[in-house]
Design an enzyme around this catalytic site. Structure first.
Site, short mmCIF file in Angstrom:
data_model
loop_
_atom_site.label_atom_id
_atom_site.label_comp_id
_atom_site.label_asym_id
_atom_site.label_seq_id
_atom_site.Cartn_x
_atom_site.Cartn_y
_atom_site.Cartn_z
N PHE A 9 31.69 5.95 5.97
CA PHE A 9 31.30 6.48 4.30
C PHE A 9 29.92 6.35 4.39
CE2 PHE A 9 35.56 7.84 4.39
CZ PHE A 9 35.55 8.57 3.21
N ASP A 10 28.95 6.56 3.53
CA ASP A 10 27.68 6.50 3.79
C ASP A 10 27.84 5.45 2.01
OD1 ASP A 10 25.04 6.20 2.66
OD2 ASP A 10 25.26 8.27 1.29
N LEU A 11 27.07 4.75 1.90
CA LEU A 11 27.21 4.44 0.24
C LEU A 11 26.82 4.72 -1.15
CD1 LEU A 11 28.49 2.39 -1.43
CD2 LEU A 11 26.39 0.89 -0.38
N ASP A 12 25.27 4.96 -1.17
CA ASP A 12 24.79 5.20 -1.86
C ASP A 12 24.78 7.03 -1.77
OD1 ASP A 12 23.52 2.83 -2.86
OD2 ASP A 12 22.39 3.18 -1.24
N VAL A 47 30.46 10.88 7.11
CA VAL A 47 30.88 11.59 5.75
C VAL A 47 29.47 10.36 4.58
CG1 VAL A 47 32.09 12.07 3.99
CG2 VAL A 47 33.29 11.44 5.72
#
Length: 218
Positions: A8-11, A168
């Site tokens: 997973f990306d964060l921002d 993602v």
């Protein structure tokens, strides 16, 4: 397709961090003498490495990049920008469901790792992830290269084949980072990217909401 490891990306993917990032970018530009211009352009700072966006969108030269990013981090780290941010509604429940289903969840973000960990801890999301990978605090921004970070996360997936790993994220950089490492990417539309951006980048999936994401991986 059965995906066992999700990166997973964060921002813009786990949290809506746009306000703090955009406010910090505007602060840095003003400090460096660059007009902000159209506020909508600031949205492009959410996701990609800072040095790339400062240069491509505002023409900040390499020799000014270290100071520009330093000014950004003053506003972001020391003046509260990091917490001008919120977890997307329903995201925590989605993560909990994926963990309960036996998926391995990791974070792969261009945000410098100390900042990423601070955000995840603050919002209580760390508990859902097996590992967290991020960029470095190099003020030139060069330590935030997405393909390198995705590669580190993939290495932590153990013996899982590349065909079972899914990135993602909400920007084309997530797609490029995934593809450079031989894995698929799901572009999410609740963040800061668009359907057109993902299609042009070649994302394998473009998802509107959590239910669509879960249909892909569960």
């Amino acid at each position: 397709m059965s995906y066992t490891c999700l990166l997973f990306d964060l921002d813009g993917t786990l949290t809506d961090s746009g306000p703090g990032i955009m406010n910090s970018a505007a602060y840095a530009l003003e400090k460096m003498g660059y007009p902000v211009g159209d506020p909508a352009l600031l949205r492009r700072f959410v996701g990609p490495p800072l040095n790339e966006t400062f240069h491509t969108c505002y023409g900040v030269p390499l020799e000014e990049m270290t100071e520009t990013i330093r000014q950004y981090r003053i506003r972001y780290n020391e003046q509260g920008g990091i917490f001008e941010n919120q977890v997307y509604p329903g995201m925590e429940g989605c993560l909990a469901e994926l963990r309960a289903a036996g998926k391995t969840l990791l974070v792969a973000t261009s945000k410098p790792l100390p900042m990423a960990q601070r955000v995840l801890d603050h919002f209580g999301l760390t508990q859902y992830f097996h590992h967290v990978f991020g960029g470095t605090m190099d003020e030139s921004g060069g330590g935030c290269y997405k393909p390198r970070i995705v590669g580190q996360a993939i290495a932590a997936c153990g013996e899982a084949p590349l065909s079972e790993i899914l990135m993602v994220g909400d920007r084309e950089h997530d797609v490029f980072g995934a593809h450079e490492n031989g894995v698929a990417c799901a572009g999410v539309l609740w963040g800061y990217g668009s359907r057109e951006e993902f299609a042009a980048a070649g994302a394998e999936y473009i998802v509107e909401d959590y239910e669509e994401l879960k249909k892909i991986v569960l």
